[in-house]
Design an enzyme around this catalytic site. Structure first.
Site, PDB file in Angstrom:
ATOM      1  N   PRO A 277       8.433   6.092   1.083  1.00 23.00           N
ATOM      2  CA  PRO A 277       9.092   5.120   0.937  1.00 23.00           C
ATOM      3  C   PRO A 277      10.705   5.522  -0.049  1.00 23.00           C
ATOM      4  O   PRO A 277      11.581   4.853  -0.269  1.00 23.00           O
ATOM      5  CB  PRO A 277       8.136   4.585  -0.445  1.00 23.00           C
ATOM      6  N   PHE A 278      10.657   7.318   0.460  1.00 22.24           N
ATOM      7  CA  PHE A 278      11.940   7.928   0.145  1.00 22.24           C
ATOM      8  C   PHE A 278      12.602   7.900   1.209  1.00 22.24           C
ATOM      9  O   PHE A 278      13.777   8.539   1.092  1.00 22.24           O
ATOM     10  CB  PHE A 278      11.807   8.967  -1.236  1.00 22.24           C
ATOM     11  N   THR A 308       3.355   8.299   0.442  1.00 21.18           N
ATOM     12  CA  THR A 308       3.717   9.532  -0.011  1.00 21.18           C
ATOM     13  C   THR A 308       4.298   9.122  -1.266  1.00 21.18           C
ATOM     14  O   THR A 308       5.185   8.830  -1.315  1.00 21.18           O
ATOM     15  CB  THR A 308       4.723  10.508   0.546  1.00 21.18           C
ATOM     16  N   ASP A 335      11.593  11.840  10.500  1.00 18.77           N
ATOM     17  CA  ASP A 335      11.084  13.445  11.357  1.00 18.77           C
ATOM     18  C   ASP A 335      10.453  14.165  10.077  1.00 18.77           C
ATOM     19  O   ASP A 335      10.083  14.880  10.088  1.00 18.77           O
ATOM     20  CB  ASP A 335      11.699  14.340  11.931  1.00 18.77           C
ATOM     21  N   GLY A 336      10.242  14.017   8.827  1.00 19.95           N
ATOM     22  CA  GLY A 336      10.075  15.157   7.786  1.00 19.95           C
ATOM     23  C   GLY A 336       8.069  14.909   7.520  1.00 19.95           C
ATOM     24  O   GLY A 336       7.275  15.324   7.652  1.00 19.95           O
ATOM     25  N   GLY A 368      16.567  10.664  10.503  1.00 21.67           N
ATOM     26  CA  GLY A 368      17.002  10.753  11.583  1.00 21.67           C
ATOM     27  C   GLY A 368      16.560   9.988  12.995  1.00 21.67           C
ATOM     28  O   GLY A 368      16.755   9.879  13.698  1.00 21.67           O
ATOM     29  N   ARG A 434      21.841  11.460   1.323  1.00 26.94           N
ATOM     30  CA  ARG A 434      20.938  10.330   1.768  1.00 26.94           C
ATOM     31  C   ARG A 434      21.581   9.085   2.232  1.00 26.94           C
ATOM     32  O   ARG A 434      20.583   8.461   3.305  1.00 26.94           O
ATOM     33  CB  ARG A 434      19.875  10.986   1.420  1.00 26.94           C
ATOM     34  N   ARG A 440      25.837  10.410   7.187  1.00 27.52           N
ATOM     35  CA  ARG A 440      25.947  12.093   6.649  1.00 27.52           C
ATOM     36  C   ARG A 440      25.818  13.677   7.439  1.00 27.52           C
ATOM     37  O   ARG A 440      26.395  13.888   7.122  1.00 27.52           O
ATOM     38  CB  ARG A 440      24.558  12.197   5.474  1.00 27.52           C
TER      39      ARG A 440
END
Length: 687
Positions: A277-278, A308, A335-336, A368, A434, A440
């Site tokens: 959600p972040f 998460t 992509d994290g 990303g 972000r 960015r």
């Protein structure tokens, strides 16, 4: 005062619910709407329509033709003339755009589970108005189909007037019959209607239809603005089933539709959704609930959603999840989260089973979204979800990363890239902005290039194709066999379905390179030709996880050291396995899913700004690798030893410590979902 208009609106709403059931047939490409026979009723409407529109007829036709991909049709019968004009060039984008998707699915709980087997009667907006004749709903967009046991009261036959009930006599009229024949037929019809009204029953009329005509409700993904949404339409489909010992006649039509719609892909997927959600601009949850979830439920996928709560949480989730309950993990994030999921599965005692059973994919909801752009060819959450539903399970290479601080405990797996220098600092050091989204990266790169900062290091490489000519030959050799070399699926040019359909050619995408010509997809028909018999050959074993070059054994003798004149003046060091590292950055245009190599790109910090300009301007097209100042190679493994006291590595966009990093390729380790079974076409072979 306020109640009267409300009642009038309700009355009109009830009247407008009367809709037509259209006839259709199955074709090789999809379900095609049949041409409707003319009748005095439709003829009179057409004449009145022509008289009322005579002054603007040319304008309306020109407007339609110039905006065909974005035209929205109204649901009333006054559009019949436009439908006649559009009949030969119609597509699913011509359907009504007035309905909205069901918002009741937007749950606000932290975890939820949706299983269509427990709720088989989900409601989706229906298509308003007639579907133009010769419209084809491609199999690639069909999500589900089912029989309708009884004719809905608010529907009537498209081949008769709205005031008359269904009648098989009209459905059997030839499409080429003239007006006199139609009038004669309608006289017979009216006689039948008087009898049916007397008995107050229409079931006898329905039973008089051909036994090969079935009433089917089809749910499909229809373009709406820049997205696709689930829509339903009821159709009378003419289909004569083939003789079959294992299929009942009444089940054959729907089963045939679903077989063609889900060729070479898993139906009714069981999906474990992990939402960050972040991520990105903090809208991942909303994007998934509004853009992705309705499509997943419409295709009868069972889904469970978790969120998460902190960095690294997805590693714990993947490490502890019940892998027997799911066949797909969908990361609604950037992509994290895929990086964490892959490493969480890798840390499991049963990691071999996990990587054999579960496909890992991405629904783009972050900054990303390289995995989605590379694998699904799109950065749009709804189109990516459609590709998730329809794509082919394919094995891709991973990269194993080792550093002294964690190598003995557990090496880390990378699916996307590792970078040191200018790009790494840009990727990590812009986390504080972000909220800007992908912009960015551009801002950070421009700032670091102006500074001309150097990142001295030592680099040792095991090459697979060192020069650009060798790399080009490697790419051409493996493009047509490496990406699908291990796929045991069957397809031929005569029965290709959704997998060669361009999901995005009906709306303007932010990434123009996502649009693919039909001819490009036709080239894949000969690639997917493996036999399903030997499926065990696609299974990985424990030995596939074995590291060939342990970190503590030093640098092998067959590795080459990069020229110190370059490594001591390093600007960018970038290695990767997917063509895109961001939605608009084609950094590795020669990357292939399972060619057993990774791409390496290096630049010199001493390169002048005038020469860096064409390099940076070519990132969106991938042409930067053609510049003489850029080193571009295919490699099997490497080791990089930084000489600076401060800095960092970026692995799949995650911060790694500044210490010697050794990476090697691990072939075909991960199962994911690739559209057409390959990465997005980068046109590298024509560069």
């Amino acid at each position: 005062m306020t109640l009267k208009p409300s009642k009038r609106r309700k009355g009109r709403s009830r009247h407008s619910r009367k809709k037509q059931i259209t006839s259709a047939i199955l074709t090789e490409e999809g379900i095609m709407i049949k041409a409707k026979p003319s009748s005095p009723y439709t003829y009179a409407n057409r004449m009145a329509d022509k008289r009322s529109r005579s002054s603007i007829d040319n304008i309306s036709r020109t407007s339609f033709q110039s905006n065909i991909s974005r035209t929205s049709f109204q649901s009333n019968s006054d559009n019949n003339s436009i439908f006649e004009t559009a009949s030969l060039i119609s597509c699913v984008t011509c359907l009504s755009d007035t309905d909205t998707i069901d918002r009741s699915e937007t749950s606000t709980t932290d975890t939820s589970k949706d299983d269509l087997s427990a709720n088989p009667k989900l409601h989706y907006p229906s298509v308003n108005g007639q579907l133009p004749a010769n419209t084809v709903i491609p199999y690639g967009r069909i999500l589900d189909a089912r029989y309708i046991e009884k004719e809905p009261l608010h529907y009537y036959d498209a081949n008769s007037s709205p005031s008359s009930p269904l009648s098989s006599s009209m459905s059997n009229i030839s499409e080429k019959c003239d007006l006199d024949e139609l009038e004669s037929s309608q006289k017979k019809e009216r006689k039948g209607n008087s009898l049916s009204r007397g008995s107050n029953s229409s079931s006898s009329l329905l039973t008089s239809r051909s036994p090969f005509t079935k009433l089917v409700e089809v749910i499909f993904a229809r373009p709406r603005r820049h997205d696709v949404v689930p829509k339903r339409v009821s159709l009378y489909i003419d289909y004569k089933p083939h003789s079959s010992s294992h299929l009942k006649e009444e089940d054959d039509l729907v089963e045939e539709i679903l077989k063609r719609s889900y060729k070479n892909t898993r139906r009714n997927k069981s999906i474990f959704v992990i939402i960050n959600p972040f991520g990105g601009k903090g809208k991942a949850k909303k994007l998934f609930m509004t853009k992705a979830k309705p499509l997943l439920l419409a295709s009868r996928c069972s889904i469970e959603v978790v969120y998460t709560k902190y960095p690294g949480h997805a590693i714990e989730i993947a490490r502890e999840m019940d892998i027997d309950k799911y066949d797909t993990i969908a990361c609604a994030s950037g992509d994290g989260i895929p990086h964490e999921v892959i490493n969480g599965l890798y840390q499991r005692p049963d990691h071999v089973k996990a990587f054999n059973n579960i496909a890992i994919t991405e629904i783009p909801c972050g900054s990303g979204n390289a995995m989605s752009v590379s694998c699904h060819w799109t950065n749009n959450p709804s189109y990516s979800t459609l590709c998730l539903i329809k794509s082919i399970e394919t094995r891709i290479d991973l990269m194993c990363c080792s550093q002294p601080s964690y190598a003995r405990e557990h090496p880390k797996l990378s699916f996307l890239s590792q970078t040191y220098g200018l790009i790494a600092e840009t990727d990590i050091n812009t986390e504080f902005i972000r909220w800007m989204g992908p912009a960015r990266f551009e801002l950070g790169v421009a700032f670091n290039i102006i500074q001309k900062k150097k990142y001295p290091c030592e680099i040792y490489v095991k090459y697979a194709a060192k020069s650009k000519n060798e790399l080009k030959n490697h790419y051409l050799e493996h493009k047509n066999k490496g990406s699908l070399e291990f796929q045991h699926i069957t397809m031929n040019k005569d029965n290709e379905d959704c997998d060669n359909y361009n999901y995005e050619n009906e709306y303007e995408t932010e990434n123009e390179d996502e649009d693919e010509d039909a001819d490009a997809d036709d080239e894949d028909s000969h690639l997917i030709s493996r036999d399903l018999a030997d499926s065990s050959a696609d299974q990985i074993k424990e030995e596939d996880f074995k590291i060939k070059y342990p970190l503590d054994e030093g640098i092998p003798s067959d590795w080459e050291r990069l020229d110190p004149n370059i490594s001591n003046n390093l600007g960018i060091f970038y290695t990767g396995k997917m063509p895109y590292v961001a939605a608009d950055t084609k950094f590795f245009p020669a990357a292939l899913p399972s060619d057993g190599t990774m791409d390496m790109v290096i630049t010199d910090a001493r390169t002048s700004l005038t020469r860096m300009a064409p390099i940076l301007l070519g990132l969106d097209k991938g042409s930067h690798v053609l510049q003489p100042e850029v080193l571009h190679s295919k490699i099997l493994a490497y080791k990089i030893i930084p000489k600076l006291g401060n800095g960092l590595f970026s692995v799949d966009g995650e911060k790694f410590p500044l210490e010697p990093l050794q990476v090697e390729i691990m072939p075909r380790l991960c199962k994911t979902l690739l559209r057409n079974g390959r990465y997005v076409d980068t046109d590298f072979d024509s560069m």
